[in-house]
Scaffold this active site. Structure first.
Site, PDB file in Angstrom:
ATOM      1  N   PHE A  67      -2.786   4.009 -10.782  1.00 25.78           N
ATOM      2  CA  PHE A  67      -2.470   5.222 -10.004  1.00 25.78           C
ATOM      3  C   PHE A  67      -1.801   4.798  -8.708  1.00 25.78           C
ATOM      4  CE2 PHE A  67      -3.931   8.174  -6.630  1.00 25.78           C
ATOM      5  CZ  PHE A  67      -3.689   9.435  -7.184  1.00 25.78           C
ATOM      6  N   SER A 112      -3.608   6.014   4.874  1.00 25.34           N
ATOM      7  CA  SER A 112      -4.425   7.212   5.131  1.00 25.34           C
ATOM      8  C   SER A 112      -3.578   8.479   5.156  1.00 25.34           C
ATOM      9  CB  SER A 112      -5.154   7.072   6.478  1.00 25.34           C
ATOM     10  OG  SER A 112      -6.048   5.996   6.429  1.00 25.34           O
ATOM     11  N   GLU A 139      -9.925   5.196  -1.460  1.00 26.62           N
ATOM     12  CA  GLU A 139     -10.247   6.608  -1.760  1.00 26.62           C
ATOM     13  C   GLU A 139     -10.521   7.394  -0.474  1.00 26.62           C
ATOM     14  OE1 GLU A 139     -10.177   8.083  -4.593  1.00 26.62           O
ATOM     15  OE2 GLU A 139     -10.437   6.581  -6.150  1.00 26.62           O
ATOM     16  N   THR A 158     -10.704   6.373   3.907  1.00 26.18           N
ATOM     17  CA  THR A 158     -11.583   5.482   4.676  1.00 26.18           C
ATOM     18  C   THR A 158     -12.795   6.255   5.218  1.00 26.18           C
ATOM     19  OG1 THR A 158     -10.578   5.898   6.823  1.00 26.18           O
ATOM     20  CG2 THR A 158      -9.522   4.200   5.457  1.00 26.18           C
TER      21      THR A 158
HETATM   22  P1  TGC Z   1      -3.468  18.660   3.817  1.00 27.75           P
HETATM   23  O1  TGC Z   1      -2.448  19.539   4.458  1.00 27.75           O
HETATM   24  O2  TGC Z   1      -4.857  18.666   4.341  1.00 27.75           O
HETATM   25  O3  TGC Z   1      -3.545  18.975   2.258  1.00 27.75           O
HETATM   26  C1  TGC Z   1      -2.379  19.123   1.459  1.00 27.75           C
HETATM   27  C2  TGC Z   1      -2.756  20.007   0.279  1.00 27.75           C
HETATM   28  O4  TGC Z   1      -3.761  19.368  -0.510  1.00 27.75           O
HETATM   29  C3  TGC Z   1      -4.956  20.177  -0.556  1.00 27.75           C
HETATM   30  N1  TGC Z   1      -6.085  19.243  -0.501  1.00 27.75           N
HETATM   31  C4  TGC Z   1      -6.818  18.921  -1.573  1.00 27.75           C
HETATM   32  N2  TGC Z   1      -6.795  19.354  -2.834  1.00 27.75           N
HETATM   33  C5  TGC Z   1      -7.680  18.829  -3.697  1.00 27.75           C
HETATM   34  N3  TGC Z   1      -8.565  17.880  -3.350  1.00 27.75           N
HETATM   35  C6  TGC Z   1      -8.617  17.405  -2.091  1.00 27.75           C
HETATM   36  N4  TGC Z   1      -9.483  16.442  -1.769  1.00 27.75           N
HETATM   37  C7  TGC Z   1      -7.724  17.934  -1.135  1.00 27.75           C
HETATM   38  N5  TGC Z   1      -7.502  17.713   0.193  1.00 27.75           N
HETATM   39  C8  TGC Z   1      -6.500  18.526   0.555  1.00 27.75           C
HETATM   40  C9  TGC Z   1      -4.855  21.086   0.642  1.00 27.75           C
HETATM   41  O5  TGC Z   1      -5.597  22.254   0.446  1.00 27.75           O
HETATM   42  C10 TGC Z   1      -3.360  21.348   0.692  1.00 27.75           C
HETATM   43  O6  TGC Z   1      -3.055  22.263  -0.330  1.00 27.75           O
HETATM   44  P2  TGC Z   1      -1.829  23.325  -0.157  1.00 27.75           P
HETATM   45  O7  TGC Z   1      -1.938  24.229  -1.331  1.00 27.75           O
HETATM   46  O8  TGC Z   1      -2.055  24.013   1.169  1.00 27.75           O
HETATM   47  O9  TGC Z   1      -0.577  22.499  -0.164  1.00 27.75           O
HETATM   48  O10 TGC Z   1      -2.852  17.190   3.797  1.00 27.75           O
HETATM   49  P3  TGC Z   1      -2.663  16.137   4.945  1.00 27.75           P
HETATM   50  O11 TGC Z   1      -1.332  15.494   4.760  1.00 27.75           O
HETATM   51  O12 TGC Z   1      -2.975  16.755   6.276  1.00 27.75           O
HETATM   52  O13 TGC Z   1      -3.758  15.017   4.567  1.00 27.75           O
HETATM   53  C11 TGC Z   1      -5.087  15.202   4.706  1.00 27.75           C
HETATM   54  C12 TGC Z   1      -5.848  13.865   4.477  1.00 27.75           C
HETATM   55  C13 TGC Z   1      -5.635  12.896   5.623  1.00 27.75           C
HETATM   56  C14 TGC Z   1      -7.302  14.248   4.396  1.00 27.75           C
HETATM   57  C15 TGC Z   1      -5.395  13.210   3.154  1.00 27.75           C
HETATM   58  O14 TGC Z   1      -4.110  12.742   3.265  1.00 27.75           O
HETATM   59  C16 TGC Z   1      -6.279  12.093   2.723  1.00 27.75           C
HETATM   60  O15 TGC Z   1      -7.281  12.341   2.034  1.00 27.75           O
HETATM   61  N6  TGC Z   1      -5.953  10.823   3.066  1.00 27.75           N
HETATM   62  C17 TGC Z   1      -6.641   9.655   2.528  1.00 27.75           C
HETATM   63  C18 TGC Z   1      -5.759   8.982   1.500  1.00 27.75           C
HETATM   64  C19 TGC Z   1      -6.556   8.419   0.359  1.00 27.75           C
HETATM   65  O16 TGC Z   1      -7.696   8.730   0.110  1.00 27.75           O
HETATM   66  N7  TGC Z   1      -5.900   7.596  -0.412  1.00 27.75           N
HETATM   67  C20 TGC Z   1      -6.510   7.032  -1.595  1.00 27.75           C
HETATM   68  C21 TGC Z   1      -5.482   6.354  -2.468  1.00 27.75           C
HETATM   69  S1  TGC Z   1      -6.015   6.114  -4.133  1.00 27.75           S
HETATM   70  C22 TGC Z   1      -7.204   4.947  -4.047  1.00 27.75           C
HETATM   71  O17 TGC Z   1      -7.620   4.513  -3.033  1.00 27.75           O
HETATM   72  C23 TGC Z   1      -7.725   4.490  -5.343  1.00 27.75           C
HETATM   73  S2  TGC Z   1      -8.885   3.222  -5.298  1.00 27.75           S
HETATM   74  C24 TGC Z   1      -9.407   3.358  -6.872  1.00 27.75           C
HETATM   75  C25 TGC Z   1     -10.406   2.395  -7.336  1.00 27.75           C
HETATM   76  O18 TGC Z   1     -10.071   1.192  -7.477  1.00 27.75           O
HETATM   77  O19 TGC Z   1     -11.541   2.826  -7.650  1.00 27.75           O
HETATM   78  P1  FAD Z   2      -4.635   2.699   7.360  1.00 21.51           P
HETATM   79  O1  FAD Z   2      -4.289   4.050   6.872  1.00 21.51           O
HETATM   80  O2  FAD Z   2      -3.575   1.895   8.023  1.00 21.51           O
HETATM   81  O3  FAD Z   2      -5.899   2.760   8.271  1.00 21.51           O
HETATM   82  C1  FAD Z   2      -6.350   1.678   9.070  1.00 21.51           C
HETATM   83  C2  FAD Z   2      -7.504   2.153   9.946  1.00 21.51           C
HETATM   84  O4  FAD Z   2      -7.049   3.222  10.781  1.00 21.51           O
HETATM   85  C3  FAD Z   2      -8.672   2.713   9.141  1.00 21.51           C
HETATM   86  O5  FAD Z   2      -9.888   2.358   9.734  1.00 21.51           O
HETATM   87  C4  FAD Z   2      -8.487   4.219   9.231  1.00 21.51           C
HETATM   88  O6  FAD Z   2      -9.712   4.938   9.114  1.00 21.51           O
HETATM   89  C5  FAD Z   2      -7.898   4.358  10.626  1.00 21.51           C
HETATM   90  N1  FAD Z   2      -7.103   5.587  10.749  1.00 21.51           N
HETATM   91  C6  FAD Z   2      -5.962   5.924  10.091  1.00 21.51           C
HETATM   92  N2  FAD Z   2      -5.555   7.149  10.433  1.00 21.51           N
HETATM   93  C7  FAD Z   2      -6.462   7.608  11.330  1.00 21.51           C
HETATM   94  C8  FAD Z   2      -6.614   8.828  12.042  1.00 21.51           C
HETATM   95  N3  FAD Z   2      -5.760   9.850  11.898  1.00 21.51           N
HETATM   96  N4  FAD Z   2      -7.650   8.946  12.903  1.00 21.51           N
HETATM   97  C9  FAD Z   2      -8.554   7.936  13.037  1.00 21.51           C
HETATM   98  N5  FAD Z   2      -8.479   6.752  12.391  1.00 21.51           N
HETATM   99  C10 FAD Z   2      -7.445   6.605  11.536  1.00 21.51           C
HETATM  100  N6  FAD Z   2      -4.375   3.136  -3.363  1.00 21.51           N
HETATM  101  C11 FAD Z   2      -3.809   3.714  -4.458  1.00 21.51           C
HETATM  102  O7  FAD Z   2      -2.942   4.591  -4.334  1.00 21.51           O
HETATM  103  N7  FAD Z   2      -4.201   3.381  -5.719  1.00 21.51           N
HETATM  104  C12 FAD Z   2      -5.142   2.434  -5.954  1.00 21.51           C
HETATM  105  O8  FAD Z   2      -5.474   2.150  -7.110  1.00 21.51           O
HETATM  106  C13 FAD Z   2      -5.731   1.774  -4.830  1.00 21.51           C
HETATM  107  N8  FAD Z   2      -6.616   0.759  -5.025  1.00 21.51           N
HETATM  108  C14 FAD Z   2      -7.043   0.013  -3.948  1.00 21.51           C
HETATM  109  C15 FAD Z   2      -7.778  -1.148  -4.159  1.00 21.51           C
HETATM  110  C16 FAD Z   2      -8.153  -1.943  -3.073  1.00 21.51           C
HETATM  111  C17 FAD Z   2      -8.869  -3.229  -3.319  1.00 21.51           C
HETATM  112  C18 FAD Z   2      -7.843  -1.513  -1.757  1.00 21.51           C
HETATM  113  C19 FAD Z   2      -8.262  -2.337  -0.577  1.00 21.51           C
HETATM  114  C20 FAD Z   2      -7.132  -0.373  -1.540  1.00 21.51           C
HETATM  115  C21 FAD Z   2      -6.703   0.417  -2.632  1.00 21.51           C
HETATM  116  N9  FAD Z   2      -5.887   1.535  -2.453  1.00 21.51           N
HETATM  117  C22 FAD Z   2      -5.319   2.169  -3.534  1.00 21.51           C
HETATM  118  C23 FAD Z   2      -5.412   1.901  -1.110  1.00 21.51           C
HETATM  119  C24 FAD Z   2      -6.458   2.610  -0.256  1.00 21.51           C
HETATM  120  O9  FAD Z   2      -6.601   3.933  -0.648  1.00 21.51           O
HETATM  121  C25 FAD Z   2      -5.999   2.481   1.201  1.00 21.51           C
HETATM  122  O10 FAD Z   2      -6.257   1.158   1.595  1.00 21.51           O
HETATM  123  C26 FAD Z   2      -6.725   3.457   2.115  1.00 21.51           C
HETATM  124  O11 FAD Z   2      -6.354   4.786   1.813  1.00 21.51           O
HETATM  125  C27 FAD Z   2      -6.447   3.169   3.604  1.00 21.51           C
HETATM  126  O12 FAD Z   2      -5.098   2.972   3.840  1.00 21.51           O
HETATM  127  P2  FAD Z   2      -4.604   1.663   4.673  1.00 21.51           P
HETATM  128  O13 FAD Z   2      -5.253   0.479   4.043  1.00 21.51           O
HETATM  129  O14 FAD Z   2      -3.129   1.720   4.707  1.00 21.51           O
HETATM  130  O15 FAD Z   2      -5.229   1.817   6.086  1.00 21.51           O
END
Ligand code: TGC
Ligand code: FAD
Length: 397
Positions: free
Chosen positions: A141, A150, A376, A378
């Site tokens: 993904f 983030s 997923e 932070t």
């Molecule tokens: P924002 O304006 O708040 O939202 C945009 C649209 O999305 C909707 N929405 C959601 N819908 C479903 N589930 C959720 N959790 C949702 N959160 C928001 C929201 O209602 C809105 O919808 P619409 O219809 O109005 O367009 O978006 P934003 O750009 O302000 O971002 C908010 C924020 C910072 C919370 C979001 O960007 C975020 O969650 N950032 C963290 C990024 C993250 O978690 N990345 C993970 C990457 S994947 C990964 O890490 C896989 S690891 C897998 C593994 O190995 O297990």
């Molecule tokens: P940054 O976004 O640069 O954040 C750095 C620090 O700043 C954090 O402490 C954060 O909390 C803080 N910060 C950022 N913004 C703010 C704010 N607005 N206010 C306060 N503090 C803030 N992603 C995928 O898409 N698919 C995957 O399969 C996937 N697998 C992963 C596997 C591993 C082993 C790891 C380490 C990461 C993976 N990720 C994946 C990415 C993961 O989701 C990101 O690392 C995570 O979302 C944080 O992004 P970043 O590392 O760029 O940190």
């Protein structure tokens, strides 16, 4: 001998508040099957794979057989046809073994099968889901980019229309399973700046997935990049209707839910190990467990685990009723992962010097949980999601 000296696994679970009484037969059966599989297939090898920083890819087949890929997706689309609590307990048992093994299942089920099921065309579902469910195909993904973690809405990966195809350019970073994946669910912006999802296949011209080396965390899980250089993506590979960040974020909700349960498994393994060790290790002519300071640590651990179990169970019942909100899921993911990391650190102390070795699982869990705290969303991002939910004010920007 304590709970789990390298390869020996005597774990039996801990249920201080009799929460098993709230589970149904199908949950208990699923949990027992996964627990047995972890003991037989994961525990004997995981320290070595983690030590070598190598992914035990042979486990994919077993994960499919125990129903760990998409437990709550319909069976006709390769899922397990169970409810959200069954999904939760399965993730808990897997992460009791290793967070990287749980990741193998989370990515496949919640971040690859779920979006194809939810957003894919019927043709896409029929083509990919059954093979993903059996582990014949492995997926990844791609949301995070080198400059947008983030804040995925800033992503620069982009597609432009070209006849029957799109041309994709960009780079994704930190992608679990990418170097070994057969397919990738990728999110990129179209010419109008809308985020769209698509399914890429390994081997397409211009598409590569180099491995990221040097991780001290989640070492038994493989992580890489996704690099797109003028990759031609047929329109039939694009999700037809979903547009915007809510597409990928809704997949994250599904995976974060699983992590809220999974992290409890890692905490339980650390607690179980420390409890057994403290009863057997003698210092000053007494077992460590006889000292008040050790009891304080153990008593606080089981208290925090029990609170986390209650949070996960309630979240599961809300999810079954279709009522769990993204903010509620954030609260549980954040609380339970942090709880597990604190417990791993405390458990490590109880084992003294032995706690830093790979004779015991604690240090591996602790290092893994540093990733789980970050991916997923932070720890701080989930706090801000709760903050926004209760105040109505966005403090991200
Ligand atoms: P924002 O304006 O708040 O939202 C945009 C649209 O999305 C909707 N929405 C959601 N819908 C479903 N589930 C959720 N959790 C949702 N959160 C928001 C929201 O209602 C809105 O919808 P619409 O219809 O109005 O367009 O978006 P934003 O750009 O302000 O971002 C908010 C924020 C910072 C919370 C979001 O960007 C975020 O969650 N950032 C963290 C990024 C993250 O978690 N990345 C993970 C990457 S994947 C990964 O890490 C896989 S690891 C897998 C593994 O190995 O297990
Ligand atoms: P940054 O976004 O640069 O954040 C750095 C620090 O700043 C954090 O402490 C954060 O909390 C803080 N910060 C950022 N913004 C703010 C704010 N607005 N206010 C306060 N503090 C803030 N992603 C995928 O898409 N698919 C995957 O399969 C996937 N697998 C992963 C596997 C591993 C082993 C790891 C380490 C990461 C993976 N990720 C994946 C990415 C993961 O989701 C990101 O690392 C995570 O979302 C944080 O992004 P970043 O590392 O760029 O940190």
């Amino acid at each position: 001998m304590t709970s789990k000296t390298k390869g020996v696994d005597r774990y039996e679970g801990h249920d201080y508040y009799l929460l098993d009484e709230l589970l149904q037969e199908e949950h208990l059966l699923a949990r027992q099957a996964v627990r047995e599989w972890v003991k037989q297939a994961v525990s004997p090898i995981i320290e070595d794979y983690s030590n070598k920083a190598e992914c035990p890819t042979q486990l994919f087949k077993g994960l499919a057989e125990i129903g760990a890929f998409g437990p709550s997706l319909p069976t006709e689309y390769g899922g397990g046809g169970m409810d959200e609590i069954a999904y939760g307990v399965i993730m808990q048992e897997l992460e009791r073994g290793d967070s990287g093994v749980r990741s193998m299942a989370s990515v496949q089920g919640s971040l690859v099968m779920f979006p194809i099921y939810k957003f894919g065309s019927e043709e896409q579902k029929r083509k990919y889901l059954p093979k993903l469910g059996t582990g014949e195909l492995i997926g990844c993904f791609g949301l995070t980019e080198p400059d947008f973690g983030s804040n995925p809405s800033g992503m620069v990966s982009n597609i432009r229309e070209d006849g029957d195809s799109y041309i994709l350019n960009g780079t994704k970073m930190w992608i679990t399973n990418s170097p070994i994946a057969d397919i990738a669910v990728v999110w990129a912006k179209n010419e109008a700046g809308e985020i769209m999802g698509m399914i890429l296949e390994k081997g397409w011209k211009g598409f590569s997935a180099p491995e990221i080396h040097g991780k001290w965390s989640l070492r038994a899980s493989i992580t890489g990049e996704l690099v797109f250089e003028d990759v031609r993506v047929p329109k039939s590979h694009v999700f037809p209707t979903i547009r915007g960040l809510k597409g990928p974020l809704s997949c994250l909700s599904k995976a974060r839910y699983g992590i809220a349960w999974g992290a409890i498994g890692a905490a339980l393994d650390c607690y179980d190990t420390a409890l057994r060790y403290s009863k057997e290790r003698i210092q000053f002519d007494k077992p460590l467990a006889a000292f008040q300071l050790t009891q304080k640590k153990l008593a606080e651990m089981i208290t925090e685990i029990t609170k986390a179990q209650l949070l996960a169970w309630r979240l599961g019942t809300l999810a079954n009723e279709g009522k769990a909100t993204p903010a509620q899921i954030s609260m549980a993911k954040r609380n339970n992962v942090h709880m597990a990391l604190v417990i791993a650190r405390e458990a490590r102390q109880i084992l003294g010097g032995m706690g830093i070795t790979n004779e015991y699982p604690i240090m591996r869990h602790m290092m893994n949980l540093e990733t789980v705290l970050t991916y997923e969303g932070t720890h701080d991002i989930h706090l801000l999601i709760t903050g926004m939910d209760i105040t109505g004010i966005n403090a991200f920007e």
